[in-house]
Design a protein around this motif. Structure first.
Motif, mmCIF file in Angstrom:
data_model
loop_
_atom_site.group_PDB
_atom_site.id
_atom_site.type_symbol
_atom_site.label_atom_id
_atom_site.label_comp_id
_atom_site.label_asym_id
_atom_site.label_seq_id
_atom_site.Cartn_x
_atom_site.Cartn_y
_atom_site.Cartn_z
ATOM 1 N N GLY A 145 -1.292 -9.489 -14.689
ATOM 2 C CA GLY A 145 -1.555 -8.053 -14.627
ATOM 3 C C GLY A 145 -0.629 -7.259 -15.525
ATOM 4 N N MET A 146 0.653 -7.629 -15.554
ATOM 5 C CA MET A 146 1.599 -6.888 -16.402
ATOM 6 C C MET A 146 1.176 -6.962 -17.860
ATOM 7 S SD MET A 146 4.031 -5.237 -15.081
ATOM 8 C CE MET A 146 5.157 -5.061 -13.702
ATOM 9 N N ILE A 147 0.901 -8.175 -18.328
ATOM 10 C CA ILE A 147 0.557 -8.332 -19.741
ATOM 11 C C ILE A 147 -0.790 -7.646 -20.019
ATOM 12 C CG2 ILE A 147 0.068 -9.996 -21.593
ATOM 13 C CD1 ILE A 147 3.037 -9.855 -20.681
ATOM 14 N N MET B 122 10.152 -6.320 -22.250
ATOM 15 C CA MET B 122 8.894 -5.806 -21.726
ATOM 16 C C MET B 122 9.161 -4.538 -20.911
ATOM 17 S SD MET B 122 6.643 -7.683 -23.018
ATOM 18 C CE MET B 122 5.178 -7.027 -22.303
ATOM 19 N N GLY B 123 10.278 -4.521 -20.179
ATOM 20 C CA GLY B 123 10.586 -3.387 -19.299
ATOM 21 C C GLY B 123 10.993 -2.140 -20.064
ATOM 22 N N ILE B 124 12.107 -2.233 -20.826
ATOM 23 C CA ILE B 124 12.506 -1.005 -21.519
ATOM 24 C C ILE B 124 12.094 -1.007 -22.987
ATOM 25 C CG2 ILE B 124 14.313 -0.181 -19.961
ATOM 26 C CD1 ILE B 124 16.361 -1.495 -21.669
ATOM 27 N N SER C 202 20.326 -9.255 -13.350
ATOM 28 C CA SER C 202 20.310 -10.165 -12.198
ATOM 29 C C SER C 202 19.569 -11.451 -12.541
ATOM 30 C CB SER C 202 19.707 -9.476 -10.965
ATOM 31 O OG SER C 202 18.292 -9.477 -11.008
ATOM 32 N N PHE C 203 18.481 -11.331 -13.323
ATOM 33 C CA PHE C 203 17.761 -12.535 -13.754
ATOM 34 C C PHE C 203 18.646 -13.387 -14.679
ATOM 35 C CE2 PHE C 203 13.393 -10.378 -13.188
ATOM 36 C CZ PHE C 203 13.002 -11.217 -12.154
ATOM 37 N N LEU C 204 19.293 -12.719 -15.655
ATOM 38 C CA LEU C 204 20.106 -13.475 -16.610
ATOM 39 C C LEU C 204 21.253 -14.184 -15.884
ATOM 40 C CD1 LEU C 204 20.221 -10.938 -19.612
ATOM 41 C CD2 LEU C 204 19.037 -13.133 -19.580
HETATM 42 C C1 HEM Z 1 10.479 -3.550 -10.886
HETATM 43 C C2 HEM Z 1 10.161 -4.274 -11.918
HETATM 44 C C3 HEM Z 1 9.894 -5.764 -11.862
HETATM 45 C C4 HEM Z 1 10.256 -6.691 -10.916
HETATM 46 C C5 HEM Z 1 11.028 -6.465 -9.614
HETATM 47 C C6 HEM Z 1 9.780 -7.974 -11.378
HETATM 48 C C7 HEM Z 1 9.967 -9.185 -10.708
HETATM 49 C C8 HEM Z 1 9.548 -10.412 -11.154
HETATM 50 C C9 HEM Z 1 9.795 -11.666 -10.482
HETATM 51 C C10 HEM Z 1 10.560 -11.829 -9.180
HETATM 52 C C11 HEM Z 1 9.236 -12.656 -11.229
HETATM 53 C C12 HEM Z 1 9.240 -14.148 -10.926
HETATM 54 C C13 HEM Z 1 10.541 -14.750 -11.394
HETATM 55 C C14 HEM Z 1 10.598 -16.228 -11.096
HETATM 56 O O1 HEM Z 1 10.111 -17.016 -11.916
HETATM 57 O O2 HEM Z 1 11.156 -16.587 -10.058
HETATM 58 C C15 HEM Z 1 8.632 -12.022 -12.388
HETATM 59 C C16 HEM Z 1 7.946 -12.700 -13.391
HETATM 60 C C17 HEM Z 1 7.287 -12.066 -14.439
HETATM 61 N N1 HEM Z 1 7.294 -10.716 -14.729
HETATM 62 FE FE1 HEM Z 1 8.184 -9.275 -13.660
HETATM 63 N N2 HEM Z 1 9.131 -7.802 -12.580
HETATM 64 C C18 HEM Z 1 9.188 -6.470 -12.911
HETATM 65 C C19 HEM Z 1 8.673 -5.877 -14.047
HETATM 66 C C20 HEM Z 1 7.929 -6.536 -15.016
HETATM 67 C C21 HEM Z 1 7.379 -5.905 -16.196
HETATM 68 C C22 HEM Z 1 7.544 -4.427 -16.556
HETATM 69 C C23 HEM Z 1 6.697 -6.876 -16.880
HETATM 70 C C24 HEM Z 1 5.910 -6.781 -18.166
HETATM 71 C C25 HEM Z 1 5.390 -5.687 -18.664
HETATM 72 C C26 HEM Z 1 6.841 -8.109 -16.127
HETATM 73 C C27 HEM Z 1 6.284 -9.329 -16.490
HETATM 74 C C28 HEM Z 1 6.509 -10.524 -15.848
HETATM 75 C C29 HEM Z 1 5.985 -11.797 -16.301
HETATM 76 C C30 HEM Z 1 5.090 -12.028 -17.535
HETATM 77 C C31 HEM Z 1 6.465 -12.772 -15.405
HETATM 78 C C32 HEM Z 1 6.230 -14.284 -15.481
HETATM 79 C C33 HEM Z 1 5.308 -14.784 -14.429
HETATM 80 C C34 HEM Z 1 5.302 -16.282 -14.457
HETATM 81 O O3 HEM Z 1 6.373 -16.891 -14.466
HETATM 82 O O4 HEM Z 1 4.214 -16.839 -14.506
HETATM 83 N N3 HEM Z 1 7.586 -7.857 -15.000
HETATM 84 N N4 HEM Z 1 8.827 -10.651 -12.317
#
Ligand code: HEM
Ligand SMILES: [Cu+2]
Length: 494
Positions: A62-64, A382-384, A427-429
């Motif tokens: 959904g994000m992408i 992607m975020g900022i 936090s991720f890094l």
């Molecule tokens: C409040 C903002 C956000 C939070 C809390 C969040 C949180 C997360 C978390 C917890 C994961 C899974 C990490 C893991 O592998 O354990 C993830 C994966 C991901 N996020 Fe986010 N995210 C945020 C914003 C975004 C934005 C703005 C984008 C792109 C426009 C994005 C794109 C993705 C993608 C592509 C993945 C990879 C999914 C996968 O591994 O298949 N996220 N995010």
């Protein structure tokens, strides 16, 4: 007089409003899902494990998807100044997109598909009882619809560009690079960027459609098998290129608006044109950096993946970030919310690329791959980076096409968003640095501390996004209906 120096038909303004609104709304929703995933990893709530992977699948997809929809709105809006675009095609893309999204949502939430956006062959057909064919079919079929819609859109963009400029070589400015024509007559940056994105995305979408169709056949006829390595190559060629293209469409906002904020032109200089041609090639061929762990890959491909990844985004990134700093320096630019988001997106892109380059190094990748280091770097840009361009465009539309004025709450949410995304990415890094694997629903106690930090910062960013979307929605019905005041004497936004 309407928009400051941007001569855009009110119909086009209204045309892009709905997809941009959907983009903002769904990015907000996906952020909320991200926080739920973190809450589960931090052991603060318990969700069913299957549900975690369903959320992860929809969050990534959904994000992408929705960021690309918003960014395509930016491209369409500004490109319509230079070439004759057929709005029907934009509408057809939107319809196919929405049908695809419904199909993907039903596949995930009703039929439990949880194979990740990567739908890695043969996972969709071999879920070990997690989901049935219906779930995988709806997910893969939905992705195919979305892909076909975007393919039509980029074919239309290509058609319009070629009918005006003659060929892609011309619209990339090759005659100007080779000195056959004067630099002053080079195609505008928006045309150059749209050409690049059309080339790379048509390639990506055909690769994606091929593997989606093959996976769908395999679902119903298991004797039809695919070479898994070929499948992975096609999937990552598609995913890498398509995700990257978001920033290359979003950056058009920078090229179009900084000149209007500063009263200085942004021309397609030779170096600028060379950078875009290089990034066109590199973006297509460096996807093997996603396969650095696949030792059966030919070595030369992995080496290309590593070496050219260093150079991939760099040419365009450098000419853009440097150009942006130069154009702004001592220009007396007015820092409203729109121009702030534009500069933020440059900053986010630059700092997000650094950890990505580190990860594209084979010896580092062998350690960091599949850790949280990876979400760490892409949440930064992607975020900022990318998202900031889309939010900036939302503020742009309501300001210049609907007479909105900046409020205290806009500035407060701007800063909250930055702090939120920076904290979340950090936090991720950090999780990556302590070797927390990515894509695990359950975390052991040693990994949890950064997840709690992530929850806090992620929530801040999500609330800020809610404010942006709310501000956009309440004003959006006025877009394309009102006039904007603009200081003709200084030819600059005041
Ligand atoms: C409040 C903002 C956000 C939070 C809390 C969040 C949180 C997360 C978390 C917890 C994961 C899974 C990490 C893991 O592998 O354990 C993830 C994966 C991901 N996020 Fe986010 N995210 C945020 C914003 C975004 C934005 C703005 C984008 C792109 C426009 C994005 C794109 C993705 C993608 C592509 C993945 C990879 C999914 C996968 O591994 O298949 N996220 N995010
Ligand atoms: Cu990549």
């Amino acid at each position: 007089m309407d928009n400051p120096l941007v001569k855009i038909n009110p119909m086009t303004k209204r045309l892009v409003t709905f997809p941009v609104l959907m983009s903002g709304l769904f990015i907000f929703l996906m952020m909320a899902f991200g926080v739920i995933m973190l809450l589960n990893q931090a052991n603060m709530i318990q969700i069913n494990m299957g549900m975690f992977y369903q959320l992860m699948t929809i969050h990534g997809t959904g994000m992408i998807g929705f960021a690309a929809l918003g960014a395509a709105g930016i491209m369409w809006y500004f490109l319509s100044q230079y070439v004759e675009l057929n709005r029907r095609v934009f509408q057809i893309n939107l319809i196919l997109f929405l049908l695809g999204v419904v199909s993907v949502l039903v596949g995930i939430f009703k039929y439990d598909f949880a194979g990740g956006w990567t739908f890695l062959y043969p996972l969709p057909a071999m879920s070990g009882g997690m989901w049935a064919e219906a779930g995988a079919t709806l997910y893969l079929g939905g992705m195919l619809l979305i892909g076909c819609g975007f393919l039509l859109l980029f074919l239309e963009v290509s058609r319009a560009i070629i009918s005006k400029y003659g060929s892609f070589a011309q619209s990339l400015g090759w005659p100007h690079i080779f000195g056959l024509r004067k630099e002053e007559d080079a195609p505008p940056p928006t045309v150059v960027a749209s050409t690049m994105v059309s080339i790379v995305n048509i390639t990506a979408l055909i690769a994606g459609a091929a593997i989606l169709v093959m996976s769908l056949i395999n679902l119903y006829n298991p004797s039809f098998t695919i070479d898994p390595l070929l499948a992975k190559n096609l999937i990552y060629a598609f995913g890498h290129i398509f995700a990257n293209s978001i920033i290359y469409m979003g950056v058009i906002l920078v090229y179009e608006m900084l000149p209007r904020y500063t009263g200085r032109p942004w021309k397609s200089y030779k170096i600028f044109l060379i950078a875009w041609t290089l990034s066109t090639i590199f973006t297509i061929i460096i996807y093997p950096h996603h396969l650095l762990m696949d030792f059966v890959m030919p070595n030369w491909m992995l080496i290309i993946g590593q070496v050219l990844s260093y150079m991939n985004g760099l040419p365009v990134l450098i000419v853009t970030a440097y150009g942006a700093l130069m154009i702004v320096y001592r220009s007396g630019i007015k820092w409203d919310v729109t121009s702030s988001f534009i500069m933020l997106s440059m900053f986010g892109w630059v700092i997000g690329v650094i950890p990505a380059i580190i990860d594209a190094t084979i010896i580092v990748n062998q350690v960091m791959h599949n850790t949280q280091w990876v979400p760490g770097h892409f949440h930064l840009y992607m975020g900022i980076g990318a998202t900031a361009m889309i939010i900036g465009f939302m503020f742009y539309l309501t300001k210049f096409d609907a007479n909105r004025t900046d409020q205290e709450i806009d500035r407060a949410s701007f800063w909250s968003f930055i702090i939120g995304i920076l904290g979340l990415s950090a936090s991720f890094l950090y999780s990556g640095q302590i070797s927390t694997p990515r894509r695990w629903a359950e975390h052991v106690p040693e990994w949890i501390a950064p997840n709690i930090i992530g929850v806090i910062f992620g929530t801040i960013a999500t609330l800020a996004m809610l404010v942006f979307v709310f501000r956009f929605i309440v004003i959006s019905h006025k877009i394309g209906k009102s006039e904007t005041s603009f200081d003709e004497s200084t030819r600059k936004i005041s």
